[in-house]
Write a protein that holds these residues in place. Structure first.
Motif, PDB file in Angstrom:
ATOM      1  N   LYS A 188     102.318  -8.842 -22.798  1.00  0.00           N
ATOM      2  CA  LYS A 188     101.991  -9.580 -21.580  1.00  0.00           C
ATOM      3  C   LYS A 188     100.860 -10.567 -21.872  1.00  0.00           C
ATOM      4  O   LYS A 188      99.987 -10.305 -22.695  1.00  0.00           O
ATOM      5  N   ARG A 215      98.738 -12.892 -14.893  1.00  0.00           N
ATOM      6  CA  ARG A 215      99.350 -12.253 -16.062  1.00  0.00           C
ATOM      7  C   ARG A 215     100.852 -12.508 -16.003  1.00  0.00           C
ATOM      8  O   ARG A 215     101.466 -12.446 -14.941  1.00  0.00           O
ATOM      9  N   ASN A 236     104.758 -11.741 -17.864  1.00  0.00           N
ATOM     10  CA  ASN A 236     105.574 -10.858 -18.696  1.00  0.00           C
ATOM     11  C   ASN A 236     105.955 -11.600 -19.970  1.00  0.00           C
ATOM     12  O   ASN A 236     105.903 -12.836 -20.017  1.00  0.00           O
ATOM     13  N   ASP A 264     103.763 -11.533 -13.726  1.00  0.00           N
ATOM     14  CA  ASP A 264     103.639 -10.083 -13.603  1.00  0.00           C
ATOM     15  C   ASP A 264     102.966  -9.781 -12.270  1.00  0.00           C
ATOM     16  O   ASP A 264     101.755  -9.915 -12.130  1.00  0.00           O
ATOM     17  N   THR A 265     103.749  -9.387 -11.290  1.00  0.00           N
ATOM     18  CA  THR A 265     103.219  -9.158  -9.941  1.00  0.00           C
ATOM     19  C   THR A 265     102.469  -7.842  -9.823  1.00  0.00           C
ATOM     20  O   THR A 265     101.906  -7.552  -8.767  1.00  0.00           O
ATOM     21  N   SER A 266     102.402  -7.036 -10.916  1.00  0.00           N
ATOM     22  CA  SER A 266     101.616  -5.805 -10.862  1.00  0.00           C
ATOM     23  C   SER A 266     100.122  -6.092 -10.998  1.00  0.00           C
ATOM     24  O   SER A 266      99.300  -5.223 -10.718  1.00  0.00           O
ATOM     25  N   LEU A 267      99.751  -7.297 -11.396  1.00  0.00           N
ATOM     26  CA  LEU A 267      98.344  -7.685 -11.457  1.00  0.00           C
ATOM     27  C   LEU A 267      97.917  -8.154 -10.080  1.00  0.00           C
ATOM     28  O   LEU A 267      98.550  -9.032  -9.488  1.00  0.00           O
ATOM     29  N   ALA A 268      96.864  -7.535  -9.563  1.00  0.00           N
ATOM     30  CA  ALA A 268      96.373  -7.911  -8.234  1.00  0.00           C
ATOM     31  C   ALA A 268      95.948  -9.378  -8.240  1.00  0.00           C
ATOM     32  O   ALA A 268      95.516  -9.903  -9.262  1.00  0.00           O
ATOM     33  N   ARG A 289      96.610   0.056 -24.047  1.00  0.00           N
ATOM     34  CA  ARG A 289      97.283  -0.478 -22.858  1.00  0.00           C
ATOM     35  C   ARG A 289      96.381  -0.408 -21.634  1.00  0.00           C
ATOM     36  O   ARG A 289      96.764  -0.830 -20.564  1.00  0.00           O
ATOM     37  N   ASN A 321      94.813  -3.469 -13.638  1.00  0.00           N
ATOM     38  CA  ASN A 321      95.668  -3.928 -12.536  1.00  0.00           C
ATOM     39  C   ASN A 321      95.135  -5.185 -11.851  1.00  0.00           C
ATOM     40  O   ASN A 321      95.710  -5.654 -10.880  1.00  0.00           O
ATOM     41  N   THR A 342      92.121  -5.585 -10.309  1.00  0.00           N
ATOM     42  CA  THR A 342      91.043  -5.374  -9.341  1.00  0.00           C
ATOM     43  C   THR A 342      89.712  -5.431 -10.079  1.00  0.00           C
ATOM     44  O   THR A 342      89.625  -5.125 -11.270  1.00  0.00           O
TER      45      THR A 342
END
Length: 115
Positions: free
Chosen positions: A8, A27, A29, A35-39, A62, A88, A90
């Protein structure tokens, strides 16, 4: 920018909201999609002229925290500024004051360009 061990890509810079420029973080992929998992990590309390990024832990982890360096306007000039984010996106509130460190250097502008 930094490429994480999982492939990533983390990019830091600044975004202008119409009244000032703020730290911005995204971030992607390995295939280039967001990458929508990064706030959402735009720091409006740290207006910035420049921001660069580097992972803050050894390769192959990781769980790397993300450190961003740049500058913050203090009302008359710019000071060094650092923010640290959890994996993530935050703010890592165990770092500095609520995830942020601002350091004046001398009486003129000071810009952080790398970590």
């Amino acid at each position: 920018m930094v490429v994480q061990p999982d492939g990533k890509i983390v990019v830091a810079g600044f975004a202008n909201n119409g009244s000032d420029s703020d730290f911005a973080l995204a971030r992607y992929n390995p295939n280039g999609t967001l990458d929508t998992s990064l706030a959402a990590a735009v720091e409006s309390s740290l207006p910035s002229a420049a921001a660069l990024i580097q992972g803050s832990v050894p390769p192959f982890s990781r769980m790397a925290k993300i450190v961003v360096a740049g500058s913050a306007f203090n009302g008359s000039n710019f000071d060094f500024a650092l923010t640290r984010y959890n994996p993530n996106g935050t703010l890592d509130t165990s770092f500095g004051s609520g995830g942020k460190v601002i350091t004046p250097v001398g009486s003129s502008d000071a810009d952080g360009y790398s970590v």
